[in-house]
Design a protein around this motif. Structure first.
Motif, PDB file in Angstrom:
ATOM      1  N   GLU A  43       0.835  -1.202   0.000  1.00  0.00           N
ATOM      2  CA  GLU A  43       0.000   0.000   0.000  1.00  0.00           C
ATOM      3  C   GLU A  43       0.869   1.252   0.000  1.00  0.00           C
ATOM      4  OE1 GLU A  43      -3.069   0.049   3.006  1.00  0.00           O
ATOM      5  OE2 GLU A  43      -3.518  -2.064   2.654  1.00  0.00           O
ATOM      6  N   ALA A  96       2.229   1.830  -3.402  1.00  0.00           N
ATOM      7  CA  ALA A  96       1.201   2.376  -4.289  1.00  0.00           C
ATOM      8  C   ALA A  96       0.962   3.854  -3.986  1.00  0.00           C
ATOM      9  CB  ALA A  96      -0.093   1.587  -4.151  1.00  0.00           C
ATOM     10  N   LEU A  97       0.918   4.208  -2.701  1.00  0.00           N
ATOM     11  CA  LEU A  97       0.721   5.609  -2.317  1.00  0.00           C
ATOM     12  C   LEU A  97       1.889   6.476  -2.779  1.00  0.00           C
ATOM     13  CD1 LEU A  97      -0.768   5.229   1.260  1.00  0.00           C
ATOM     14  CD2 LEU A  97      -1.942   6.034  -0.790  1.00  0.00           C
ATOM     15  N   ASP A 149       1.346   7.273  -6.281  1.00  0.00           N
ATOM     16  CA  ASP A 149       0.293   8.284  -6.424  1.00  0.00           C
ATOM     17  C   ASP A 149       0.841   9.677  -6.129  1.00  0.00           C
ATOM     18  OD1 ASP A 149      -1.451   6.224  -7.006  1.00  0.00           O
ATOM     19  OD2 ASP A 149      -2.428   6.238  -5.039  1.00  0.00           O
ATOM     20  N   ASP A 194       2.879  10.904  -8.968  1.00  0.00           N
ATOM     21  CA  ASP A 194       2.013  11.346 -10.068  1.00  0.00           C
ATOM     22  C   ASP A 194       1.478  12.759  -9.818  1.00  0.00           C
ATOM     23  OD1 ASP A 194       2.411   8.896 -11.289  1.00  0.00           O
ATOM     24  OD2 ASP A 194       0.460   8.072 -10.690  1.00  0.00           O
ATOM     25  N   ILE A 195       1.130  13.049  -8.566  1.00  0.00           N
ATOM     26  CA  ILE A 195       0.621  14.379  -8.229  1.00  0.00           C
ATOM     27  C   ILE A 195       1.712  15.433  -8.425  1.00  0.00           C
ATOM     28  CG2 ILE A 195      -0.232  15.843  -6.356  1.00  0.00           C
ATOM     29  CD1 ILE A 195      -1.667  13.290  -5.279  1.00  0.00           C
ATOM     30  N   GLU A 255       2.048  16.075 -12.047  1.00  0.00           N
ATOM     31  CA  GLU A 255       0.939  16.927 -12.469  1.00  0.00           C
ATOM     32  C   GLU A 255       1.207  18.387 -12.099  1.00  0.00           C
ATOM     33  OE1 GLU A 255      -3.687  17.691 -11.127  1.00  0.00           O
ATOM     34  OE2 GLU A 255      -2.833  15.687 -10.857  1.00  0.00           O
TER      35      GLU A 255
END
Length: 91
Positions: free
Chosen positions: A36, A39-40, A43, A46-47, A50
């Motif tokens: 987990e 995966a976080l 994420d 990715d932010i 962005e």
């Protein structure tokens, strides 16, 4: 000390005095949480990607996040010291 002295001998899931099922459960829970976390972390990356593509400075965003975790008095103290050090260096 012989095997007769282990209380766990009555428990077929216990080996050498260790509750194997309990140990397995703990290890599997840690492994799930590590997945987990991985995966976080993806994420979060990715932010930041962005944010960068939107024209934001990621280093500054990271600094703001770090500051928001601190107590306001601690932030104020650091800013005061930074100002004093800059003036001492003629910046």
């Amino acid at each position: 000390m012989n095997a007769d002295n282990f209380e766990a001998d009555d428990n077929p899931a216990a080996v050498g005095g260790i509750a194997a099922d309990r140990l397995r459960s703990i290890i599997e829970r840690v492994e799930r949480l590590e997945e987990e976390r991985k995966a976080l972390a993806g994420d979060i990356k990715d932010i930041f990607t962005e944010a960068k593509s939107a024209g934001f400075d990621v280093k500054v965003i990271r600094q703001i996040i770090r500051l928001r975790k601190q107590e306001p008095a601690e932030v104020e103290e650091q800013e005061t010291l930074l100002d004093i050090y800059r003036r001492a260096l003629g910046m």
